[in-house]
Write an enzyme that holds these catalytic residues in place. Structure first.
Site, short mmCIF file in Angstrom:
data_model
loop_
_atom_site.label_atom_id
_atom_site.label_comp_id
_atom_site.label_asym_id
_atom_site.label_seq_id
_atom_site.Cartn_x
_atom_site.Cartn_y
_atom_site.Cartn_z
N GLU A 102 30.87 36.41 -90.65
CA GLU A 102 31.27 37.66 -89.98
C GLU A 102 31.46 37.41 -88.49
OE1 GLU A 102 32.13 40.68 -90.23
OE2 GLU A 102 31.10 41.75 -91.85
N ASP A 103 32.39 38.13 -87.89
CA ASP A 103 32.51 38.09 -86.43
C ASP A 103 31.34 38.81 -85.79
OD1 ASP A 103 33.34 40.54 -87.44
OD2 ASP A 103 35.17 40.66 -86.25
N ASP A 106 27.62 45.19 -86.73
CA ASP A 106 27.48 46.34 -85.83
C ASP A 106 26.52 47.33 -86.49
OD1 ASP A 106 27.93 48.35 -83.98
OD2 ASP A 106 30.01 48.67 -84.48
N PHE A 155 31.47 48.02 -76.56
CA PHE A 155 32.65 47.55 -77.28
C PHE A 155 33.16 46.22 -76.71
CE2 PHE A 155 37.10 47.36 -78.54
CZ PHE A 155 36.95 47.56 -79.91
N ARG A 168 42.58 39.65 -80.25
CA ARG A 168 41.94 38.71 -81.19
C ARG A 168 42.13 37.25 -80.77
NH1 ARG A 168 40.37 41.56 -85.73
NH2 ARG A 168 41.76 43.18 -86.47
P1 IMP Z 1 29.91 47.38 -89.17
O1 IMP Z 1 30.37 47.63 -90.58
O2 IMP Z 1 29.62 48.67 -88.45
O3 IMP Z 1 28.76 46.41 -89.10
O4 IMP Z 1 31.12 46.80 -88.37
C1 IMP Z 1 31.67 45.62 -88.73
C2 IMP Z 1 33.07 45.40 -88.22
O5 IMP Z 1 33.47 46.31 -87.20
C3 IMP Z 1 33.15 44.05 -87.58
O6 IMP Z 1 33.37 43.05 -88.54
C4 IMP Z 1 34.29 44.21 -86.61
O7 IMP Z 1 35.51 43.92 -87.23
C5 IMP Z 1 34.22 45.65 -86.20
N1 IMP Z 1 33.52 45.77 -84.89
C6 IMP Z 1 32.22 46.08 -84.67
N2 IMP Z 1 31.92 46.10 -83.36
C7 IMP Z 1 33.08 45.78 -82.72
C8 IMP Z 1 33.41 45.61 -81.32
O8 IMP Z 1 32.60 45.76 -80.39
N3 IMP Z 1 34.71 45.27 -81.07
C9 IMP Z 1 35.64 45.10 -82.04
N4 IMP Z 1 35.36 45.22 -83.35
C10 IMP Z 1 34.09 45.58 -83.69
MG MG Z 2 35.06 42.06 -89.07
#
Ligand code: IMP
Ligand code: MG
Length: 179
Positions: A102-103, A106, A155, A168
């Protein structure tokens, strides 16, 4: 240049490329050590994890396989919390050791959803490697086994992360400037 503008927002330099590369190398070393005896299957989550996946896998020296899945949950700078379908999960997963790439974790919503789906295919183990984690944004009980950096709940763009489609391709990671 320590600030950039993407669409309507300003971002300041947060994690420089050299620091990212050094940390990715350390994570790869840990994985190489942990997977000496069994071929791991990396499942990379597109689009965000594409650079992390490429740089990490270039440093993996044990035999490994890699597969890519896609599921989108994000619009603008706020997580919608809605996870759509997983596309591309067609690799043989039964009895395999899986490492999700995963990148960023969040809220943890995406990771939880993905874990649930992969578990249905009866892997012997699932681990998560994520370049970034926002601990204060976590809403689900997600354990990141290989973590690059803990970051505050602001963010970010760059190194795979986008702001409405842009950013990206940036080598560094940038954080949104406070108005
Ligand atoms: P989650 O499901 O809330 O954990 O979010 C996961 C996905 O949201 C990540 O894989 C990212 O693609 C996107 N994401 C979360 N935080 C950021 C951010 O700060 N910038 C850009 N994309 C984000
Ligand atoms: Mg992602």
């Amino acid at each position: 240049m320590n600030t950039i503008t993407i669409h309507d927002k300003q971002f300041s330099l947060f994690i420089p490329s050299e620091k990212i590369q050094q940390r990715v190398e350390e994570l790869a070393a840990q994985i190489n050590f942990d997977y000496k005896d069994e071929i791991p299957l990396f499942i990379s989550v597109l689009n965000g994890a594409f650079l992390f996946t490429a740089d990490l896998l270039k440093k993996i020296t044990v035999d490994c396989q890699v597969s890519f899945v896609k599921l989108t949950s994000y619009q603008g700078t706020q997580s919608s919390g809605v996870v759509k379908n997983i596309i591309g999960l067609n690799e043989e997963i039964a009895n395999r050791r899986i490492i999700i790439l995963e990148d960023i974790v969040d809220s943890g919503n995406t990771a939880v959803h993905l874990l649930k789906e992969i578990e249905k295919h009866h892997p012997s183990e699932i681990k998560i490697a994520s370049l970034l984690l926002k601990p204060t944004a976590l809403k689900y009980d997600v354990k990141v086994d290989y973590l690059g950096f803990e970051v505050p709940d602001n963010f970010l763009v760059g190194y795979g992360l986008d702001y409405n489609g842009l950013g990206r391709n940036l080598n560094d990671i940038w954080t949104i400037s406070m108005e």
